[in-house]
Structure formats: C-alpha cells, structure tokens
Write a protein that holds these residues in place. Structure first.
Motif, PDB file in Angstrom:
ATOM      1  N   GLN A 189      41.128  51.605 -25.441  1.00 21.26           N
ATOM      2  CA  GLN A 189      40.076  50.646 -25.744  1.00 21.26           C
ATOM      3  C   GLN A 189      39.668  49.908 -24.472  1.00 21.26           C
ATOM      4  N   PRO A 190      38.794  50.520 -23.664  1.00 19.98           N
ATOM      5  CA  PRO A 190      38.395  49.916 -22.390  1.00 19.98           C
ATOM      6  C   PRO A 190      37.542  48.658 -22.605  1.00 19.98           C
ATOM      7  N   LYS A 191      37.495  47.819 -21.570  1.00 19.82           N
ATOM      8  CA  LYS A 191      36.749  46.565 -21.642  1.00 19.82           C
ATOM      9  C   LYS A 191      35.361  46.664 -21.015  1.00 19.82           C
ATOM     10  N   ASP A 192      35.122  47.703 -20.212  1.00 16.27           N
ATOM     11  CA  ASP A 192      33.800  47.835 -19.606  1.00 16.27           C
ATOM     12  C   ASP A 192      33.480  49.322 -19.416  1.00 16.27           C
ATOM     13  N   ILE A 193      32.242  49.589 -19.000  1.00 22.87           N
ATOM     14  CA  ILE A 193      31.764  50.958 -18.883  1.00 22.87           C
ATOM     15  C   ILE A 193      32.502  51.732 -17.801  1.00 22.87           C
ATOM     16  N   ARG A 194      32.783  51.080 -16.685  1.00 19.11           N
ATOM     17  CA  ARG A 194      33.473  51.778 -15.598  1.00 19.11           C
ATOM     18  C   ARG A 194      34.854  52.260 -16.040  1.00 19.11           C
ATOM     19  N   GLU A 195      35.581  51.392 -16.722  1.00 14.69           N
ATOM     20  CA  GLU A 195      36.898  51.787 -17.213  1.00 14.69           C
ATOM     21  C   GLU A 195      36.775  52.923 -18.224  1.00 14.69           C
ATOM     22  N   ALA A 196      35.779  52.840 -19.107  1.00 19.90           N
ATOM     23  CA  ALA A 196      35.577  53.900 -20.103  1.00 19.90           C
ATOM     24  C   ALA A 196      35.247  55.222 -19.430  1.00 19.90           C
ATOM     25  N   SER A 197      34.382  55.176 -18.426  1.00 20.30           N
ATOM     26  CA  SER A 197      34.000  56.397 -17.716  1.00 20.30           C
ATOM     27  C   SER A 197      35.190  57.028 -17.012  1.00 20.30           C
ATOM     28  N   ASN A 198      36.023  56.216 -16.377  1.00 26.46           N
ATOM     29  CA  ASN A 198      37.214  56.740 -15.705  1.00 26.46           C
ATOM     30  C   ASN A 198      38.188  57.372 -16.688  1.00 26.46           C
ATOM     31  N   LEU A 199      38.299  56.773 -17.870  1.00 27.10           N
ATOM     32  CA  LEU A 199      39.199  57.326 -18.887  1.00 27.10           C
ATOM     33  C   LEU A 199      38.704  58.672 -19.409  1.00 27.10           C
ATOM     34  N   LEU A 200      37.385  58.857 -19.430  1.00 28.80           N
ATOM     35  CA  LEU A 200      36.824  60.104 -19.951  1.00 28.80           C
ATOM     36  C   LEU A 200      37.139  61.290 -19.049  1.00 28.80           C
ATOM     37  N   GLY A 201      37.226  61.051 -17.749  1.00 28.36           N
ATOM     38  CA  GLY A 201      37.573  62.138 -16.836  1.00 28.36           C
ATOM     39  C   GLY A 201      36.446  63.132 -16.661  1.00 28.36           C
ATOM     40  N   ASP A 202      36.785  64.328 -16.219  1.00 24.62           N
ATOM     41  CA  ASP A 202      35.801  65.341 -15.856  1.00 24.62           C
ATOM     42  C   ASP A 202      35.886  66.595 -16.714  1.00 24.62           C
ATOM     43  N   ASN A 203      36.619  66.530 -17.812  1.00 23.17           N
ATOM     44  CA  ASN A 203      36.786  67.709 -18.661  1.00 23.17           C
ATOM     45  C   ASN A 203      36.550  67.317 -20.104  1.00 23.17           C
ATOM     46  N   TRP A 204      35.702  68.082 -20.794  1.00 23.10           N
ATOM     47  CA  TRP A 204      35.352  67.722 -22.172  1.00 23.10           C
ATOM     48  C   TRP A 204      36.577  67.583 -23.061  1.00 23.10           C
ATOM     49  N   GLN A 205      37.556  68.421 -22.884  1.00 26.09           N
ATOM     50  CA  GLN A 205      38.711  68.398 -23.782  1.00 26.09           C
ATOM     51  C   GLN A 205      39.754  67.358 -23.384  1.00 26.09           C
ATOM     52  N   ASP A 206      39.583  66.723 -22.239  1.00 25.03           N
ATOM     53  CA  ASP A 206      40.514  65.664 -21.861  1.00 25.03           C
ATOM     54  C   ASP A 206      40.360  64.454 -22.766  1.00 25.03           C
ATOM     55  N   ALA A 207      39.107  64.025 -22.957  1.00 26.14           N
ATOM     56  CA  ALA A 207      38.871  62.788 -23.703  1.00 26.14           C
ATOM     57  C   ALA A 207      37.479  62.799 -24.306  1.00 26.14           C
ATOM     58  N   LEU A 208      37.329  62.095 -25.424  1.00 30.66           N
ATOM     59  CA  LEU A 208      36.028  61.958 -26.081  1.00 30.66           C
ATOM     60  C   LEU A 208      35.790  60.500 -26.429  1.00 30.66           C
ATOM     61  N   LEU A 209      34.497  60.133 -26.503  1.00 29.35           N
ATOM     62  CA  LEU A 209      34.108  58.784 -26.860  1.00 29.35           C
ATOM     63  C   LEU A 209      34.080  58.587 -28.363  1.00 29.35           C
ATOM     64  N   ASN A 210      34.441  57.387 -28.787  1.00 29.08           N
ATOM     65  CA  ASN A 210      34.277  56.986 -30.179  1.00 29.08           C
ATOM     66  C   ASN A 210      33.403  55.740 -30.232  1.00 29.08           C
ATOM     67  N   ALA A 211      32.321  55.812 -30.987  1.00 31.02           N
ATOM     68  CA  ALA A 211      31.451  54.645 -31.197  1.00 31.02           C
ATOM     69  C   ALA A 211      31.645  54.190 -32.641  1.00 31.02           C
ATOM     70  N   GLY A 212      30.785  54.660 -33.564  1.00 34.03           N
ATOM     71  CA  GLY A 212      31.003  54.346 -34.977  1.00 34.03           C
ATOM     72  C   GLY A 212      32.056  55.236 -35.615  1.00 34.03           C
ATOM     73  N   GLY A 213      32.184  56.457 -35.074  1.00 36.95           N
ATOM     74  CA  GLY A 213      33.197  57.384 -35.571  1.00 36.95           C
ATOM     75  C   GLY A 213      32.789  58.181 -36.795  1.00 36.95           C
TER      76      GLY A 213
END
Length: 325
Positions: free
Chosen positions: A8-32
């Motif tokens: 649960q990142p606090k800002d966009i930069r942290e969220a972007s870093n958590l997502l990484g560079d590979n689709w299967q590494d991480a995905l975003l959740n908004a409403g879900g």
C-alpha cells in the motif's frame, strides 16, 4: 489462487517502483472489481499486488471554466456520475457512467480502473489458452463470436468493455500517465492499442506505469451530448453496441461534432467519415439515412455478428434525433 504480497504505497513514485519492469511481478489494484476476479480465476498471477487507495489526490475532481474537467484515476464511477458539472455539461459521460455495471460495482469501481479493464471475451475469461493469454489461437475467429468485433480485429477479435471510455473518446479526453522517471499525457485515442499492435495488452501502459488523471476539455455552450447503449438484458450487461455523440448544435443544423462507438472494436472506436459528415449537416431523415449508410462500410463481421452493422447505423440516427429534439 496463487499467493501474493500486498503493498500500500503512499505516493505514485513508490507505487511505480513496486510495480517493477515485468507484468507478472506486480499488478495495480484500484477498485478491484475486475482484477480480483482475474486473480481468483488464475488469469492474472502476480507475485505482488500494489493497492493505490492510499495515494493522495487521485480521488479528486476539478473543473475550471475554459480549461475543462480533471478527473483523478481513483474517482468512483457513481461519485463522478452524480456530480452536477458532469450531468449538466458532460451529459454523455454521465449517461455512460450510469450504464456501467451495477450500482454496487459502480460504488467500488474507479474511472482509471474502468479504462484499464481486461476483455470480457468468454474464451479469454474461460479455460482456453487463447492468443491474449500466450496461446496460438483466437478461438472466437471460428467459434462463438456473436458479441465480438466487426472492426479493428485480427488476430484477436475482442471488444473493449468500457462504457465511459467511449464517452471520453467522443469528448476528446486525454490521459496522464506516471512512471518511474517521467509523467506524460496522451490523447485517449492513442492510449488504447489494437491486437495487431500488441495481442497481449489493451493499452500502451508499461509495467511500471500508472494512469493518474483523465482530462476532458471544456465544451462550447451550444454543445449537446448523449450516450445510447444497446444490451440484450435490461439489467447490468455489457454493450452489444453503444454510441456516444457530442454535437455542436446551430439553429438549423449541426455545426460539427464527434461520435464514438463501443461494442464494435478492440478499442473505443471512431469513424472519420462520420465525424466529417456531421459538419454543417441539417438534421433531416434523408441526411440521417445518408449518414448511417456511410458508417462501418469497411467493417469485417465474423460469422455471427453481422447484425451489429445495421444496429449501429440505427443507433446513430436515434442519438442524433434525440439530441436535436
């Protein structure tokens, strides 16, 4: 369901870093409302789930006369539809939002997530190793394709499921995207991609990028707009065909305008010939018939969905008559 780590990142930069560079590494959740179902059915299998709900200012809507409407990606669909400025000035968007899913889903779903949702094709959602999941076949091409696309298809024949995206395309909206090292804005028309460009994805987002805002230009005072959605059931259902119209109305004729279409292509769709023909068009039965006949002349329907061509042509005439009344 595969186990994943929750962030649960606090800002966009942290969220972007958590997502990484590979689709299967991480995905975003908004409403879900879409993503969690995809994970439960093993269509998406992330190692990390990045929740955007704690990121500030993504749930804000701002309107400035002369500049237009700025919508945060986490604004809930129902909240946006209920705003006076949307209902009165951007009627086409309000009507499209009200036609989206069920009230319960609109209370949870976000505008950014709605634009980025995955296809509803039953082969993609089902137990089929289709092209969009890395397989070798689009099973809809020779299979059950009643609801699939008539334009822009091949090698995959999905339709984009979003109602608001069609209205926003007609409104000439743009999307702001943030990543690790930059923020940029693109027209909504350029945000979506066709299967011939990338059969695995529906938009231009890179693995570490996030939609942050949608911008809608201000509209002239003589603008009228509306959204018509044909669906098989008079309850929550996806569009068989939909039409969004944004018209500048003069005293005797249409001064100009834009129409966009849903349910017909792998992305929200426009036909330049239709928009060109709207310029200075007098609204008569003869002119409406002529306008309808030039629509989707290049369509390539599949075995079971040719009915969409006369359907969309009739909806074009219907929405213009409604706005001209």
């Amino acid at each position: 369901m595969k186990s994943f780590s929750y962030h649960q990142p606090k800002d966009i930069r942290e969220a972007s870093n958590l997502l990484g560079d590979n689709w299967q590494d991480a995905l975003l959740n908004a409403g879900g409302t879409d993503l969690l179902g995809l994970i439960k059915h093993d269509i998406e299998k992330p190692d990390h789930l990045v929740n955007l709900k704690a990121v500030k200012d993504l749930d804000k809507v701002r309107y400035q006369e002369g500049k237009g409407l700025s919508i945060g990606a986490l604004v809930k669909l129902n909240d946006l539809a209920a705003m006076d400025i949307v209902q009165n000035k951007y009627t086409v968007l309000a009507e499209a939002l009200q036609e989206t899913a069920s009230p319960q889903l609109r209370n949870m779903g976000t505008i950014g997530g709605n634009l980025c949702q995955r296809p509803r094709c039953w082969y993609f959602r089902g137990d089929f190793d289709c092209l969009r999941k890395g397989g070798e076949l689009c099973f809809a091409a020779d299979g059950e394709n009643k609801y699939h696309c008539i334009s822009g298809g091949g090698p995959c024949f999905i339709v984009h499921p979003s109602d608001p995206a069609v209205a926003l395309l007609a409104l000439d909206a743009s999307v702001t995207i943030a990543g690790k090292d930059r923020e940029y804005t693109v027209p909504l028309h350029d945000f979506f991609v066709l299967p011939e460009d990338d059969v695995m994805r529906e938009n231009i987002l890179q693995p570490h990028e996030i939609v942050t805002r949608i911008h809608v230009p201000d509209l002239p005072s003589n603008t009228r707009s509306g959204y018509i959605k044909f669906k098989e059931r008079d309850v929550w259902d996806f569009a068989v065909v939909s039409v969004a119209a944004v018209l500048r109305m003069g005293s005797e004729r249409i001064e100009g305008g834009t129409m966009a279409f849903g349910g017909v292509a792998p992305k929200p769709w426009m036909e330049k010939t239709i928009n060109d023909a709207l310029n200075r068009m007098e609204v008569t039965d003869t002119n409406l018939d002529s306008l309808a006949q030039i629509a989707f002349t290049d369509a390539l329907p599949l075995a079971q969905n040719g009915y969409k061509i006369p359907l969309v042509r009739n909806l074009i005439k219907r929405v213009i008559r409604t706005l001209n009344a």
